[in-house]
Design a protein around this motif. Structure first.
Motif, PDB file in Angstrom:
ATOM      1  N   THR A  87       1.096  -0.947  -0.006  1.00 32.15           N
ATOM      2  CA  THR A  87      -0.025   0.270  -0.078  1.00 32.15           C
ATOM      3  C   THR A  87       0.666   1.135  -0.313  1.00 32.15           C
ATOM      4  OG1 THR A  87      -1.206  -1.817   1.007  1.00 32.15           O
ATOM      5  CG2 THR A  87      -2.149   1.624   1.392  1.00 32.15           C
ATOM      6  N   PHE A  88       1.667   1.420   0.523  1.00 36.53           N
ATOM      7  CA  PHE A  88       2.983   1.972   0.835  1.00 36.53           C
ATOM      8  C   PHE A  88       3.438   2.586  -0.749  1.00 36.53           C
ATOM      9  CE2 PHE A  88       7.597   4.077   1.136  1.00 36.53           C
ATOM     10  CZ  PHE A  88       7.043   4.705   2.167  1.00 36.53           C
ATOM     11  N   PHE A  89       3.495   1.411  -0.887  1.00 36.27           N
ATOM     12  CA  PHE A  89       5.220   1.680  -2.647  1.00 36.27           C
ATOM     13  C   PHE A  89       3.672   2.014  -3.402  1.00 36.27           C
ATOM     14  CE2 PHE A  89       7.961   0.015  -0.131  1.00 36.27           C
ATOM     15  CZ  PHE A  89       9.177   1.029  -0.186  1.00 36.27           C
ATOM     16  N   GLY A  90       2.201   1.773  -3.314  1.00 31.83           N
ATOM     17  CA  GLY A  90       1.397   2.336  -4.638  1.00 31.83           C
ATOM     18  C   GLY A  90       1.197   3.189  -4.392  1.00 31.83           C
ATOM     19  N   GLY A  91       1.185   3.330  -2.893  1.00 29.50           N
ATOM     20  CA  GLY A  91       0.753   5.491  -3.302  1.00 29.50           C
ATOM     21  C   GLY A  91      -0.175   5.842  -3.262  1.00 29.50           C
ATOM     22  N   LEU A  92      -0.382   7.094  -3.864  1.00 26.06           N
ATOM     23  CA  LEU A  92      -1.787   7.886  -4.088  1.00 26.06           C
ATOM     24  C   LEU A  92      -2.479   6.838  -5.327  1.00 26.06           C
ATOM     25  CD1 LEU A  92      -2.551  11.046  -3.087  1.00 26.06           C
ATOM     26  CD2 LEU A  92      -4.132   9.502  -2.419  1.00 26.06           C
ATOM     27  N   GLU A  93      -2.074   6.687  -5.891  1.00 30.53           N
ATOM     28  CA  GLU A  93      -2.119   5.747  -7.187  1.00 30.53           C
ATOM     29  C   GLU A  93      -2.805   3.961  -7.293  1.00 30.53           C
ATOM     30  OE1 GLU A  93      -0.795   4.930 -12.398  1.00 30.53           O
ATOM     31  OE2 GLU A  93      -0.103   6.723 -11.179  1.00 30.53           O
ATOM     32  N   GLY A  94      -2.458   3.817  -6.343  1.00 29.71           N
ATOM     33  CA  GLY A  94      -2.685   2.637  -6.059  1.00 29.71           C
ATOM     34  C   GLY A  94      -4.158   2.754  -5.572  1.00 29.71           C
ATOM     35  N   LEU A  95      -4.392   3.333  -4.560  1.00 27.33           N
ATOM     36  CA  LEU A  95      -5.744   3.927  -3.834  1.00 27.33           C
ATOM     37  C   LEU A  95      -6.820   3.628  -4.440  1.00 27.33           C
ATOM     38  CD1 LEU A  95      -4.543   5.316  -0.866  1.00 27.33           C
ATOM     39  CD2 LEU A  95      -5.174   3.187  -0.721  1.00 27.33           C
ATOM     40  N   GLY A  97      -6.211   5.175  -8.169  1.00 30.87           N
ATOM     41  CA  GLY A  97      -6.275   5.238  -9.537  1.00 30.87           C
ATOM     42  C   GLY A  97      -5.183   5.935 -10.409  1.00 30.87           C
ATOM     43  N   PRO A  98      -4.687   6.535 -11.435  1.00 31.02           N
ATOM     44  CA  PRO A  98      -4.134   7.124 -11.833  1.00 31.02           C
ATOM     45  C   PRO A  98      -4.913   8.526 -11.724  1.00 31.02           C
ATOM     46  CG  PRO A  98      -4.700   5.609 -13.544  1.00 31.02           C
ATOM     47  CD  PRO A  98      -5.452   5.403 -11.838  1.00 31.02           C
ATOM     48  N   PRO A  99      -3.863   9.383 -12.503  1.00 28.39           N
ATOM     49  CA  PRO A  99      -4.310  11.023 -12.438  1.00 28.39           C
ATOM     50  C   PRO A  99      -4.499  11.510 -14.141  1.00 28.39           C
ATOM     51  CG  PRO A  99      -1.931  11.391 -12.470  1.00 28.39           C
ATOM     52  CD  PRO A  99      -2.437   9.195 -12.023  1.00 28.39           C
ATOM     53  N   ASP A 100      -5.994  12.140 -14.313  1.00 30.29           N
ATOM     54  CA  ASP A 100      -6.271  11.881 -15.906  1.00 30.29           C
ATOM     55  C   ASP A 100      -4.582  12.826 -16.145  1.00 30.29           C
ATOM     56  OD1 ASP A 100      -7.421  12.889 -18.365  1.00 30.29           O
ATOM     57  OD2 ASP A 100      -9.646  13.103 -17.306  1.00 30.29           O
ATOM     58  N   PRO A 101      -4.578  12.373 -17.597  1.00 29.41           N
ATOM     59  CA  PRO A 101      -3.465  12.892 -17.972  1.00 29.41           C
ATOM     60  C   PRO A 101      -3.684  14.086 -18.675  1.00 29.41           C
ATOM     61  CG  PRO A 101      -4.308  11.056 -19.250  1.00 29.41           C
ATOM     62  CD  PRO A 101      -5.171  10.726 -17.839  1.00 29.41           C
TER      63      PRO A 101
END
Length: 163
Positions: A87-95, A97-101
């Motif tokens: 969870t730590f290494f997944g960061g926010l993206e792991g929680l 999802g990825p930001p809208d590019p």
């Protein structure tokens, strides 16, 4: 809707700034300012505001540390816990999802095309009524003399940015 005293509140900062300017380089002395206050009806009004606010602050202040901690506890709240190393290494993206590019189009959409983009909001620091859309235009278009700003304001029935 803005409170009834919104028109007064919008002039408070400019008034205090001018007072500071006069005190700094305009020849207004502290003694002259005190004389002005004492000669006006302002002293009882200022005293009433200070009195009420001091009482309100005293009532809100916790008596001890336990009260302060209890202030932030709520029944039915979740309890924080540590996550796993993944969870730590997944960061926010792991929680979440990825930001809208396509960040800029997303920001434009959120400020100008969402259901609440034209919903009036009141900036409580200066009692200015505005909308997310107007705020976006102010930041991205800028000067009110800019033809794009004039057109954007006119389309919304305005001639100047809200102040």
């Amino acid at each position: 809707a803005a409170p009834a005293d919104a028109n007064v509140a919008r002039y408070e900062l400019p008034y205090v700034k001018e007072l500071g300017r006069l005190a700094t380089d305009g020849g207004l002395t502290f003694e002259a300012f005190v004389e002005f206050l004492l000669a006006s009806a302002l002293v009882p009004e200022i005293a009433a505001v200070l009195w009420d606010e001091a009482k309100a602050i005293a009532e809100e202040m916790p008596a001890n540390t336990a009260e302060l901690v209890d202030k932030f506890k709520q029944d039915g709240c979740f309890e924080m816990s540590y996550g796993s190393i993944s969870t730590f290494f997944g960061g926010l993206e792991g929680l979440i999802g990825p930001p809208d590019p396509k960040m800029l189009p997303r920001m434009v959409y959120e400020h100008c095309n969402s259901d609440d983009s034209r919903q009036p909001i009141v900036a409580t620091n200066y009692m200015t009524t505005t909308t997310p859309e107007i705020e976006w235009l102010f930041v991205t278009v800028g000067r009110a003399a800019d033809p794009r700003a004039v057109a954007a304001l006119a389309a919304r029935g305005l001639t100047t940015w809200p102040v």
